[in-house]
Design a protein around this motif. Structure first.
Motif, short mmCIF file in Angstrom:
data_model
loop_
_atom_site.label_atom_id
_atom_site.label_comp_id
_atom_site.label_asym_id
_atom_site.label_seq_id
_atom_site.Cartn_x
_atom_site.Cartn_y
_atom_site.Cartn_z
N UNK A 67 0.95 -1.03 -0.19
CA UNK A 67 0.05 -0.05 0.20
C UNK A 67 0.34 0.88 0.08
N UNK A 68 1.84 0.55 1.03
CA UNK A 68 3.00 2.08 1.01
C UNK A 68 3.02 2.83 -0.21
N UNK A 69 3.83 1.43 -1.15
CA UNK A 69 4.45 2.02 -2.48
C UNK A 69 3.84 2.09 -2.65
N UNK A 70 2.53 1.68 -3.43
CA UNK A 70 1.42 2.20 -4.45
C UNK A 70 1.48 3.67 -4.47
N UNK A 71 0.90 4.24 -3.00
CA UNK A 71 1.05 5.65 -2.88
C UNK A 71 2.31 6.77 -3.42
N UNK A 72 3.37 5.83 -3.55
CA UNK A 72 4.06 6.59 -3.91
C UNK A 72 4.41 6.74 -5.46
N UNK A 235 5.66 1.23 11.33
CA UNK A 235 4.82 2.56 12.08
C UNK A 235 4.51 3.52 10.37
N UNK A 236 4.39 2.51 9.24
CA UNK A 236 3.51 3.34 8.05
C UNK A 236 1.87 3.97 8.52
N UNK A 237 2.18 5.12 7.87
CA UNK A 237 0.56 5.81 8.04
C UNK A 237 -0.38 4.59 7.99
N UNK A 238 -0.04 3.50 7.59
CA UNK A 238 -1.64 2.34 6.62
C UNK A 238 -1.61 1.67 8.00
N UNK A 250 1.56 -5.27 15.83
CA UNK A 250 3.32 -4.36 15.72
C UNK A 250 3.28 -2.91 16.71
N UNK A 251 2.57 -2.32 16.99
CA UNK A 251 2.97 -1.02 18.00
C UNK A 251 3.68 -1.76 18.78
N UNK A 252 3.15 -2.95 19.83
CA UNK A 252 4.74 -3.42 20.39
C UNK A 252 5.51 -4.06 20.31
N UNK A 253 5.59 -4.18 18.84
CA UNK A 253 6.94 -4.53 17.92
C UNK A 253 7.81 -3.22 17.96
N UNK A 254 7.49 -2.48 17.99
CA UNK A 254 8.38 -0.57 17.76
C UNK A 254 9.04 -0.38 18.84
N UNK A 255 8.21 -0.93 19.73
CA UNK A 255 9.23 -1.14 21.17
C UNK A 255 10.69 -1.40 20.84
N UNK A 256 10.32 -2.58 21.02
CA UNK A 256 11.98 -4.03 20.76
C UNK A 256 12.45 -3.48 19.51
N UNK A 257 13.87 -2.97 20.53
CA UNK A 257 15.16 -2.18 19.38
C UNK A 257 15.21 -3.59 18.16
N UNK A 263 12.39 -3.71 9.44
CA UNK A 263 12.32 -3.71 7.94
C UNK A 263 11.55 -1.83 7.12
N UNK A 264 12.58 -1.08 6.08
CA UNK A 264 12.59 0.02 5.78
C UNK A 264 11.57 0.13 4.46
N UNK A 265 11.11 0.78 3.62
CA UNK A 265 10.41 1.21 2.54
C UNK A 265 11.17 2.76 2.09
N UNK A 266 12.15 1.94 1.40
CA UNK A 266 12.65 3.16 0.83
C UNK A 266 12.17 4.23 -0.44
N UNK A 267 12.98 5.69 -0.54
CA UNK A 267 12.70 6.10 -2.18
C UNK A 267 13.70 7.27 -2.18
N UNK A 268 14.88 7.05 -2.81
CA UNK A 268 16.07 7.82 -3.50
C UNK A 268 15.63 8.23 -5.29
N UNK A 269 15.64 9.26 -4.78
CA UNK A 269 15.88 9.94 -6.24
C UNK A 269 17.45 10.03 -6.91
N UNK A 270 17.28 10.87 -8.16
CA UNK A 270 18.49 10.29 -8.89
C UNK A 270 18.55 11.20 -10.34
#
Length: 270
Positions: A67-72, A235-238, A250-257, A263-270
């Motif tokens: 969903x996050x990638x679809x939005x981008x 922590x995606x808004x979705x 997933x809220x509990x998961x984000x507390x644990x380092x 998993x991170x979703x990245x956007x780069x330009x060039x």
């Protein structure tokens, strides 16, 4: 269902069934995030033991990632009427159906020949939609893509299966080949690589190779790569659109380092 297809895929190719299953299951929920009915249709048309991937049934993060990638992607198309979209490792994903695709956009779905042969049973090419049967790391596919248009490279759930040196080469070849554009992809932490490798290897034989802890490492691959956005999957808004049990999990998961930046979703330009 009669006349089901019998796909024979192994290793990293077989992992496409995991994401297909997650998106198909999501489509059957009352509050579906992707509403991907085509994914369910494809799943029902395959003679494959999807139950071997039941351990991923609660991996709703795969749906959030999509969903996050679809939005981008929709955002990029809105700003670039004549863009070229290249989806690396497309598998049997139905993103071409989910995106608000304009006739002026050229879209390329790329995957191994064995995968594209199956894909062609469910999708038809059109003037603005083509399928390329190729390994990502053969790089000859770069010659097929128009060079003078803004390009968006999409790599969802695929780079981790490529050796690190080949990932670096891929980024460098993209930057060298096209005048300007963006790349969106997901990346695993080194902990996530170790965490997921055993389960995937046991079920499909797939091996995970690439992962990084610090996203700044990407910019070192090529000085022309500039980070635009970095979203921690959990922590995606979705996430707020998911069922309460998943939001809590997933809220509990984000507390644990250990899990926080798996998993991170990245956007780069060039």
């Amino acid at each position: 269902m009669e006349n089901k297809l019998n796909p024979e895929l192994t290793k990293e190719k077989e992992t496409l069934f995991i994401t297909l299953r997650c998106k198909a299951l999501d489509s059957q929920l009352k509050k579906s995030l992707l509403n991907d009915k085509k994914a369910y249709e494809i799943l029902q048309s395959l003679n494959y033991d999807f139950n071997k991937h039941k351990s991923f049934d609660n991996d709703i993060g795969l749906v959030v990632r999509a969903k996050q990638m679809d939005e981008w992607i929709n955002g990029y198309i809105a700003k670039n009427d004549n863009a070229v979209i290249v989806y690396l490792g497309c598998g049997l994903d139905t993103r071409i159906n989910r995106i608000n695709l304009k006739n002026t956009i050229k879209w390329f779905d790329l995957d191994f020949p064995e995968v594209i042969n199956i894909r062609k049973q469910f999708f038809n090419e059109a003037p603005n939609y083509k399928m390329i049967a190729s390994s990502i790391t053969e790089f000859s596919w770069l010659e097929i893509i128009p060079k003078k248009r803004p390009v968006l490279i999409v790599a969802e759930g695929v780079l981790e299966y490529i050796e690190s040196e080949k990932v670096i080469e891929l980024f460098n070849r993209i930057v060298k080949t096209f005048s300007h554009g963006e790349i969106i992809f997901d990346v695993l932490s080194l902990n996530a690589v170790k965490f997921g490798e055993k389960d995937l290897s046991g079920k499909t034989g797939a091996q995970i190779h690439w992962g990084i802890n610090n996203s700044e490492e990407i910019s070192k691959y090529n000085i022309n790569l500039k980070k635009i956005s970095e979203v921690i999957l959990f922590r995606s808004k979705y996430m707020k659109y998911l069922q309460l049990k998943y939001r809590m999990l997933y809220g509990l998961i984000t507390i644990i380092p250990f899990f926080k930046k798996m998993i991170r979703i990245m956007k780069y330009e060039f």
